[in-house]
Design a protein around this motif. Structure first.
Motif, PDB file in Angstrom:
ATOM      1  N   ARG A 119    -118.110 -33.068 -33.037  1.00 22.86           N
ATOM      2  CA  ARG A 119    -118.731 -34.033 -33.946  1.00 22.86           C
ATOM      3  C   ARG A 119    -119.541 -35.086 -33.177  1.00 22.86           C
ATOM      4  NH1 ARG A 119    -116.856 -33.627 -39.180  1.00 22.86           N
ATOM      5  NH2 ARG A 119    -114.956 -32.402 -39.479  1.00 22.86           N
ATOM      6  N   ALA A 120    -119.148 -35.382 -31.957  1.00 19.73           N
ATOM      7  CA  ALA A 120    -119.918 -36.324 -31.141  1.00 19.73           C
ATOM      8  C   ALA A 120    -121.236 -35.699 -30.697  1.00 19.73           C
ATOM      9  CB  ALA A 120    -119.095 -36.766 -29.933  1.00 19.73           C
ATOM     10  N   VAL A 121    -121.185 -34.450 -30.271  1.00 18.12           N
ATOM     11  CA  VAL A 121    -122.416 -33.755 -29.873  1.00 18.12           C
ATOM     12  C   VAL A 121    -123.380 -33.690 -31.047  1.00 18.12           C
ATOM     13  CG1 VAL A 121    -123.352 -31.516 -29.141  1.00 18.12           C
ATOM     14  CG2 VAL A 121    -121.297 -32.428 -28.041  1.00 18.12           C
ATOM     15  N   SER A 122    -122.837 -33.368 -32.237  1.00 16.54           N
ATOM     16  CA  SER A 122    -123.672 -33.310 -33.433  1.00 16.54           C
ATOM     17  C   SER A 122    -124.226 -34.687 -33.780  1.00 16.54           C
ATOM     18  CB  SER A 122    -122.866 -32.745 -34.601  1.00 16.54           C
ATOM     19  OG  SER A 122    -123.632 -32.700 -35.780  1.00 16.54           O
ATOM     20  N   GLY A 123    -123.367 -35.716 -33.715  1.00 17.07           N
ATOM     21  CA  GLY A 123    -123.806 -37.068 -34.045  1.00 17.07           C
ATOM     22  C   GLY A 123    -124.850 -37.614 -33.097  1.00 17.07           C
ATOM     23  N   SER A 124    -124.850 -37.127 -31.869  1.00 17.63           N
ATOM     24  CA  SER A 124    -125.852 -37.568 -30.896  1.00 17.63           C
ATOM     25  C   SER A 124    -127.196 -36.908 -31.131  1.00 17.63           C
ATOM     26  CB  SER A 124    -125.385 -37.258 -29.470  1.00 17.63           C
ATOM     27  OG  SER A 124    -125.600 -35.898 -29.132  1.00 17.63           O
ATOM     28  N   MET A 125    -127.235 -35.908 -32.015  1.00 16.53           N
ATOM     29  CA  MET A 125    -128.443 -35.119 -32.283  1.00 16.53           C
ATOM     30  C   MET A 125    -129.020 -34.531 -30.992  1.00 16.53           C
ATOM     31  SD  MET A 125    -128.788 -34.751 -35.430  1.00 16.53           S
ATOM     32  CE  MET A 125    -130.407 -33.995 -35.453  1.00 16.53           C
ATOM     33  N   GLY A 126    -128.126 -34.143 -30.088  1.00 12.56           N
ATOM     34  CA  GLY A 126    -128.558 -33.503 -28.853  1.00 12.56           C
ATOM     35  C   GLY A 126    -128.933 -34.449 -27.738  1.00 12.56           C
ATOM     36  N   SER A 127    -128.888 -35.772 -27.990  1.00  8.76           N
ATOM     37  CA  SER A 127    -129.247 -36.709 -26.921  1.00  8.76           C
ATOM     38  C   SER A 127    -128.210 -36.711 -25.799  1.00  8.76           C
ATOM     39  CB  SER A 127    -129.428 -38.121 -27.476  1.00  8.76           C
ATOM     40  OG  SER A 127    -128.274 -38.549 -28.154  1.00  8.76           O
ATOM     41  N   ILE A 128    -127.014 -36.150 -26.046  1.00 11.34           N
ATOM     42  CA  ILE A 128    -126.022 -36.014 -24.984  1.00 11.34           C
ATOM     43  C   ILE A 128    -126.539 -35.109 -23.860  1.00 11.34           C
ATOM     44  CG2 ILE A 128    -124.885 -34.041 -26.104  1.00 11.34           C
ATOM     45  CD1 ILE A 128    -123.143 -36.821 -24.063  1.00 11.34           C
ATOM     46  N   PHE A 129    -127.527 -34.283 -24.151  1.00 15.68           N
ATOM     47  CA  PHE A 129    -128.071 -33.387 -23.136  1.00 15.68           C
ATOM     48  C   PHE A 129    -129.015 -34.107 -22.177  1.00 15.68           C
ATOM     49  CE2 PHE A 129    -127.791 -30.384 -26.958  1.00 15.68           C
ATOM     50  CZ  PHE A 129    -126.454 -30.138 -26.724  1.00 15.68           C
ATOM     51  N   GLU A 130    -129.380 -35.351 -22.508  1.00 17.94           N
ATOM     52  CA  GLU A 130    -130.281 -36.098 -21.619  1.00 17.94           C
ATOM     53  C   GLU A 130    -129.722 -37.445 -21.178  1.00 17.94           C
ATOM     54  OE1 GLU A 130    -133.460 -38.261 -24.393  1.00 17.94           O
ATOM     55  OE2 GLU A 130    -133.348 -36.109 -24.834  1.00 17.94           O
ATOM     56  N   GLN A 131    -128.765 -37.986 -21.933  1.00  8.96           N
ATOM     57  CA  GLN A 131    -128.214 -39.296 -21.601  1.00  8.96           C
ATOM     58  C   GLN A 131    -127.151 -39.174 -20.512  1.00  8.96           C
ATOM     59  OE1 GLN A 131    -128.890 -42.541 -22.529  1.00  8.96           O
ATOM     60  NE2 GLN A 131    -127.354 -42.991 -20.976  1.00  8.96           N
ATOM     61  N   ALA A 132    -127.284 -39.957 -19.442  1.00 10.06           N
ATOM     62  CA  ALA A 132    -126.266 -39.980 -18.389  1.00 10.06           C
ATOM     63  C   ALA A 132    -125.007 -40.646 -18.917  1.00 10.06           C
ATOM     64  CB  ALA A 132    -126.785 -40.728 -17.168  1.00 10.06           C
ATOM     65  N   VAL A 133    -123.883 -39.948 -18.826  1.00  8.11           N
ATOM     66  CA  VAL A 133    -122.602 -40.441 -19.319  1.00  8.11           C
ATOM     67  C   VAL A 133    -121.561 -40.320 -18.212  1.00  8.11           C
ATOM     68  CG1 VAL A 133    -120.752 -40.075 -20.997  1.00  8.11           C
ATOM     69  CG2 VAL A 133    -123.127 -39.795 -21.698  1.00  8.11           C
ATOM     70  N   VAL A 134    -120.753 -41.349 -18.053  1.00 13.15           N
ATOM     71  CA  VAL A 134    -119.672 -41.347 -17.070  1.00 13.15           C
ATOM     72  C   VAL A 134    -118.372 -41.666 -17.786  1.00 13.15           C
ATOM     73  CG1 VAL A 134    -118.684 -42.550 -15.079  1.00 13.15           C
ATOM     74  CG2 VAL A 134    -121.110 -41.984 -15.102  1.00 13.15           C
ATOM     75  N   ARG A 135    -117.358 -40.849 -17.563  1.00 14.51           N
ATOM     76  CA  ARG A 135    -116.023 -41.141 -18.087  1.00 14.51           C
ATOM     77  C   ARG A 135    -115.294 -42.021 -17.078  1.00 14.51           C
ATOM     78  NH1 ARG A 135    -114.131 -37.632 -22.009  1.00 14.51           N
ATOM     79  NH2 ARG A 135    -112.603 -39.280 -22.351  1.00 14.51           N
ATOM     80  N   SER A 136    -114.801 -43.151 -17.533  1.00 12.29           N
ATOM     81  CA  SER A 136    -114.052 -44.061 -16.672  1.00 12.29           C
ATOM     82  C   SER A 136    -112.563 -43.897 -16.934  1.00 12.29           C
ATOM     83  CB  SER A 136    -114.461 -45.516 -16.952  1.00 12.29           C
ATOM     84  OG  SER A 136    -113.593 -46.417 -16.288  1.00 12.29           O
ATOM     85  N   GLN A 137    -111.781 -43.774 -15.872  1.00 13.48           N
ATOM     86  CA  GLN A 137    -110.339 -43.690 -16.006  1.00 13.48           C
ATOM     87  C   GLN A 137    -109.691 -45.076 -16.057  1.00 13.48           C
ATOM     88  OE1 GLN A 137    -108.905 -40.726 -16.644  1.00 13.48           O
ATOM     89  NE2 GLN A 137    -111.042 -40.060 -16.619  1.00 13.48           N
ATOM     90  N   ASN A 138    -110.482 -46.108 -15.750  1.00 14.77           N
ATOM     91  CA  ASN A 138    -109.979 -47.483 -15.789  1.00 14.77           C
ATOM     92  C   ASN A 138    -111.166 -48.402 -16.014  1.00 14.77           C
ATOM     93  OD1 ASN A 138    -109.066 -50.141 -15.145  1.00 14.77           O
ATOM     94  ND2 ASN A 138    -107.421 -49.294 -13.898  1.00 14.77           N
TER      95      ASN A 138
END
Length: 272
Positions: free
Chosen positions: A165-184
Protein backbone atom coordinates in the motif's frame (compact mmCIF):
# COMPACT_ATOMS: atom_id res chain seq x y z
CA UNK A 1 17.12 -7.38 -23.71
CA UNK A 2 15.06 -9.49 -21.33
CA UNK A 3 13.69 -12.87 -22.32
CA UNK A 4 10.00 -13.00 -21.38
CA UNK A 5 8.88 -16.35 -19.96
CA UNK A 6 5.13 -16.41 -20.58
CA UNK A 7 3.08 -18.60 -18.24
CA UNK A 8 -0.71 -18.69 -18.68
CA UNK A 9 -2.51 -18.61 -15.33
CA UNK A 10 -4.87 -21.57 -15.31
CA UNK A 11 -4.49 -22.90 -11.77
CA UNK A 12 -4.63 -20.86 -8.57
CA UNK A 13 -2.51 -23.48 -6.81
CA UNK A 14 0.67 -22.91 -8.81
CA UNK A 15 3.50 -22.60 -6.23
CA UNK A 16 5.36 -20.04 -8.33
CA UNK A 17 2.49 -17.61 -7.73
CA UNK A 18 3.14 -17.58 -3.98
CA UNK A 19 4.24 -13.93 -3.88
CA UNK A 20 0.88 -12.93 -5.33
CA UNK A 21 -1.00 -15.28 -3.00
CA UNK A 22 0.54 -13.77 0.14
CA UNK A 23 -0.01 -10.07 -0.49
CA UNK A 24 -1.27 -9.46 3.03
CA UNK A 25 1.86 -10.94 4.62
CA UNK A 26 3.92 -7.85 3.97
CA UNK A 27 6.65 -8.67 6.50
CA UNK A 28 7.40 -11.92 4.65
CA UNK A 29 7.86 -10.04 1.42
CA UNK A 30 10.27 -7.55 2.92
CA UNK A 31 12.31 -10.30 4.56
CA UNK A 32 12.55 -11.89 1.11
CA UNK A 33 13.75 -8.56 -0.29
CA UNK A 34 10.80 -8.02 -2.63
CA UNK A 35 7.75 -5.78 -2.96
CA UNK A 36 4.55 -5.89 -5.00
CA UNK A 37 3.25 -3.11 -7.24
CA UNK A 38 -0.53 -3.23 -7.73
CA UNK A 39 -1.49 -0.12 -9.67
CA UNK A 40 -1.16 0.17 -13.45
CA UNK A 41 0.74 3.45 -13.33
CA UNK A 42 2.99 2.20 -10.53
CA UNK A 43 3.69 -1.00 -12.46
CA UNK A 44 4.58 1.05 -15.53
CA UNK A 45 6.97 3.18 -13.47
CA UNK A 46 8.53 0.04 -12.00
CA UNK A 47 9.17 -1.27 -15.52
CA UNK A 48 10.83 2.06 -16.39
CA UNK A 49 12.97 2.15 -13.22
CA UNK A 50 16.37 0.80 -12.20
CA UNK A 51 14.68 -1.65 -9.80
CA UNK A 52 14.94 -5.30 -10.78
CA UNK A 53 11.68 -6.84 -12.00
CA UNK A 54 11.09 -10.42 -10.83
CA UNK A 55 7.74 -11.14 -12.46
CA UNK A 56 4.47 -9.63 -13.59
CA UNK A 57 0.85 -10.76 -13.38
CA UNK A 58 -1.09 -9.24 -16.27
CA UNK A 59 -4.23 -9.55 -18.31
CA UNK A 60 -3.62 -10.29 -22.03
CA UNK A 61 -4.35 -6.65 -22.95
CA UNK A 62 -1.84 -5.29 -20.42
CA UNK A 63 0.76 -7.81 -21.49
CA UNK A 64 0.52 -6.49 -25.04
CA UNK A 65 0.72 -2.91 -23.73
CA UNK A 66 3.85 -3.61 -21.67
CA UNK A 67 5.52 -6.19 -23.91
CA UNK A 68 7.97 -3.84 -25.61
CA UNK A 69 8.91 -2.09 -22.36
CA UNK A 70 9.47 -5.42 -20.59
CA UNK A 71 11.52 -6.81 -23.46
CA UNK A 72 13.82 -3.78 -23.26
CA UNK A 73 14.58 -4.41 -19.57
CA UNK A 74 18.18 -5.36 -18.61
CA UNK A 75 17.26 -8.60 -16.79
CA UNK A 76 18.19 -11.87 -18.48
CA UNK A 77 14.63 -13.11 -18.12
CA UNK A 78 11.33 -12.06 -16.55
CA UNK A 79 8.42 -14.38 -15.82
CA UNK A 80 5.08 -13.04 -17.03
CA UNK A 81 1.90 -14.66 -15.72
CA UNK A 82 -1.05 -13.96 -18.01
CA UNK A 83 -4.69 -14.50 -17.13
CA UNK A 84 -8.11 -12.93 -17.31
CA UNK A 85 -8.83 -10.20 -14.76
CA UNK A 86 -11.58 -12.15 -12.97
CA UNK A 87 -9.21 -15.08 -12.48
CA UNK A 88 -6.40 -12.84 -11.24
CA UNK A 89 -8.74 -11.20 -8.72
CA UNK A 90 -9.85 -14.58 -7.39
CA UNK A 91 -6.16 -15.42 -7.05
CA UNK A 92 -5.11 -12.39 -5.00
CA UNK A 93 -8.39 -11.95 -3.13
CA UNK A 94 -9.14 -8.29 -3.90
CA UNK A 95 -9.94 -5.97 -6.79
CA UNK A 96 -6.92 -5.44 -9.04
CA UNK A 97 -6.71 -1.91 -10.39
CA UNK A 98 -6.78 -2.30 -14.20
CA UNK A 99 -5.47 -5.88 -14.10
CA UNK A 100 -1.76 -5.28 -13.55
CA UNK A 101 0.61 -6.43 -10.81
CA UNK A 102 4.36 -6.96 -10.61
CA UNK A 103 7.01 -8.08 -8.16
CA UNK A 104 10.25 -6.13 -7.88
CA UNK A 105 13.38 -6.53 -5.79
CA UNK A 106 14.25 -4.05 -3.06
CA UNK A 107 17.74 -2.87 -4.02
CA UNK A 108 20.58 -2.58 -1.51
CA UNK A 109 20.10 0.72 0.28
CA UNK A 110 23.00 3.20 0.47
CA UNK A 111 23.92 4.45 3.91
CA UNK A 112 22.84 7.89 5.06
CA UNK A 113 26.47 9.08 5.00
CA UNK A 114 26.83 7.91 1.39
CA UNK A 115 23.65 9.70 0.33
CA UNK A 116 24.51 12.93 2.13
CA UNK A 117 28.04 12.97 0.73
CA UNK A 118 26.64 12.64 -2.79
CA UNK A 119 23.89 15.25 -2.34
CA UNK A 120 24.21 18.90 -3.36
CA UNK A 121 24.10 21.63 -0.75
CA UNK A 122 22.06 22.90 0.96
CA UNK A 123 20.69 19.59 2.18
CA UNK A 124 16.94 19.06 2.45
CA UNK A 125 16.11 15.98 4.51
CA UNK A 126 12.78 14.66 5.78
CA UNK A 127 12.47 12.22 8.67
CA UNK A 128 9.44 10.41 10.06
CA UNK A 129 8.59 8.78 13.38
CA UNK A 130 5.71 6.47 14.28
CA UNK A 131 4.00 6.37 10.88
CA UNK A 132 1.76 3.28 11.08
CA UNK A 133 -0.31 3.87 7.95
CA UNK A 134 1.22 2.51 4.75
CA UNK A 135 -0.96 4.88 2.72
CA UNK A 136 0.42 7.87 4.63
CA UNK A 137 3.95 6.55 4.19
CA UNK A 138 3.44 6.32 0.45
CA UNK A 139 2.09 9.87 0.29
CA UNK A 140 5.06 11.12 2.33
CA UNK A 141 7.46 9.45 -0.11
CA UNK A 142 5.59 11.11 -2.97
CA UNK A 143 5.86 14.56 -1.36
CA UNK A 144 9.56 14.05 -0.63
CA UNK A 145 10.16 13.29 -4.29
CA UNK A 146 7.92 16.11 -5.52
CA UNK A 147 9.65 18.83 -3.49
CA UNK A 148 13.24 17.70 -3.86
CA UNK A 149 14.12 16.08 -0.53
CA UNK A 150 17.56 14.56 -0.91
CA UNK A 151 16.80 11.82 1.61
CA UNK A 152 13.77 10.51 3.50
CA UNK A 153 14.75 8.94 6.83
CA UNK A 154 12.25 6.35 8.04
CA UNK A 155 12.45 5.79 11.79
CA UNK A 156 12.37 2.40 13.48
CA UNK A 157 8.75 2.83 14.61
CA UNK A 158 7.42 3.32 11.06
CA UNK A 159 5.94 0.94 8.53
CA UNK A 160 8.13 0.02 5.59
CA UNK A 161 7.96 2.30 2.54
CA UNK A 162 8.07 -0.93 0.49
CA UNK A 163 4.78 -2.29 1.79
CA UNK A 164 2.31 -2.86 -1.04
CA UNK A 165 0.00 0.00 0.00
CA UNK A 166 2.96 2.35 0.53
CA UNK A 167 4.38 1.60 -2.91
CA UNK A 168 0.94 2.22 -4.40
CA UNK A 169 0.44 5.40 -2.37
CA UNK A 170 3.77 6.76 -3.55
CA UNK A 171 2.57 6.36 -7.16
CA UNK A 172 5.95 4.86 -7.98
CA UNK A 173 8.02 7.73 -6.56
CA UNK A 174 9.64 5.16 -4.23
CA UNK A 175 11.60 4.07 -7.31
CA UNK A 176 13.38 7.44 -7.44
CA UNK A 177 13.28 8.85 -3.90
CA UNK A 178 16.32 8.06 -1.73
CA UNK A 179 15.07 6.39 1.46
CA UNK A 180 17.06 5.28 4.50
CA UNK A 181 15.71 3.08 7.29
CA UNK A 182 17.01 4.22 10.67
CA UNK A 183 17.32 1.73 13.51
CA UNK A 184 17.60 4.60 16.01
CA UNK A 185 16.06 7.88 14.93
CA UNK A 186 17.42 9.78 17.93
CA UNK A 187 20.97 8.70 17.10
CA UNK A 188 20.41 9.57 13.45
CA UNK A 189 19.23 13.08 14.36
CA UNK A 190 22.24 13.51 16.66
CA UNK A 191 24.49 12.53 13.76
CA UNK A 192 22.83 15.10 11.51
CA UNK A 193 23.29 17.81 14.12
CA UNK A 194 26.98 16.89 14.35
CA UNK A 195 27.20 17.50 10.59
CA UNK A 196 25.73 20.98 11.01
CA UNK A 197 22.24 20.06 9.81
CA UNK A 198 19.51 22.05 11.57
CA UNK A 199 16.63 19.81 12.69
CA UNK A 200 13.05 21.12 12.82
CA UNK A 201 10.28 19.25 14.64
CA UNK A 202 6.92 19.67 12.93
CA UNK A 203 4.68 19.86 15.98
CA UNK A 204 1.95 22.35 16.94
CA UNK A 205 2.13 23.98 20.34
CA UNK A 206 2.44 27.26 22.24
CA UNK A 207 6.23 27.40 21.81
CA UNK A 208 6.23 26.49 18.12
CA UNK A 209 7.48 28.97 15.54
CA UNK A 210 5.31 29.68 12.52
CA UNK A 211 6.54 27.94 9.38
CA UNK A 212 6.85 31.05 7.15
CA UNK A 213 9.09 32.74 9.73
CA UNK A 214 11.65 29.90 9.86
CA UNK A 215 14.71 30.01 7.63
CA UNK A 216 14.95 26.68 5.78
CA UNK A 217 17.59 27.73 3.26
CA UNK A 218 20.48 26.00 5.03
CA UNK A 219 21.11 22.30 5.60
CA UNK A 220 17.79 21.25 7.13
CA UNK A 221 16.00 18.14 8.38
CA UNK A 222 12.23 18.35 8.81
CA UNK A 223 10.90 15.76 11.26
CA UNK A 224 7.29 14.53 11.21
CA UNK A 225 5.25 12.27 13.49
CA UNK A 226 1.92 10.49 13.29
CA UNK A 227 -1.03 12.87 13.45
CA UNK A 228 -2.51 11.27 16.59
CA UNK A 229 0.37 11.06 19.06
CA UNK A 230 2.65 13.38 17.10
CA UNK A 231 6.37 13.36 17.71
CA UNK A 232 7.76 11.87 20.90
CA UNK A 233 9.19 14.24 23.50
CA UNK A 234 12.62 12.68 22.96
CA UNK A 235 12.58 13.43 19.23
CA UNK A 236 11.31 16.97 19.80
CA UNK A 237 14.12 17.51 22.30
CA UNK A 238 16.62 16.26 19.72
CA UNK A 239 15.62 19.06 17.32
CA UNK A 240 16.77 22.68 17.27
CA UNK A 241 13.30 24.22 16.80
CA UNK A 242 9.64 23.29 16.92
CA UNK A 243 7.64 24.59 13.95
CA UNK A 244 3.95 24.61 13.08
CA UNK A 245 1.82 25.52 10.09
CA UNK A 246 -0.25 28.67 10.74
CA UNK A 247 -3.93 27.68 10.87
CA UNK A 248 -7.18 29.03 12.33
CA UNK A 249 -7.50 28.45 16.06
CA UNK A 250 -10.21 25.78 15.66
CA UNK A 251 -7.73 23.66 13.66
CA UNK A 252 -4.66 22.21 15.33
CA UNK A 253 -3.19 19.76 12.84
CA UNK A 254 -3.20 18.28 9.36
CA UNK A 255 -2.87 14.75 8.14
CA UNK A 256 0.84 13.96 8.37
CA UNK A 257 1.16 13.45 4.62
CA UNK A 258 -0.45 16.85 3.97
CA UNK A 259 1.75 18.51 6.58
CA UNK A 260 4.86 16.97 5.03
CA UNK A 261 3.90 18.41 1.65
CA UNK A 262 3.34 21.90 3.14
CA UNK A 263 6.67 21.93 4.99
CA UNK A 264 8.66 20.61 2.03
CA UNK A 265 6.96 23.05 -0.33
CA UNK A 266 7.92 25.94 1.94
CA UNK A 267 11.53 24.74 2.06
CA UNK A 268 11.61 24.42 -1.73
CA UNK A 269 10.00 27.86 -2.13
CA UNK A 270 12.58 29.52 0.11
CA UNK A 271 15.36 27.91 -1.89
CA UNK A 272 13.98 29.29 -5.11
Amino acid sequence: MAKLLIQPVESLAAPELELYLTLRRVEEHERAGVFVATNAKVVQRLFASRFEVVSALLTPAWFEAFKAQLSARPENEITIYVGEKSLLESLVGFHIHQGTMAVGKIPPQPTLDELLSASPRPLLIAAVEGIASAENMGAIVRSAAAFGAHVLIVGETCVSPFQRRAVSGSMGSIFEQAVVRSQNLLATLAGLRARGVRCFAADPGPSAKKLPTVDLRGDSCLVFGAEGPGLSHAVISACHDVVEIPMPTHMNSLNVAAATAVFLYEAARQRG
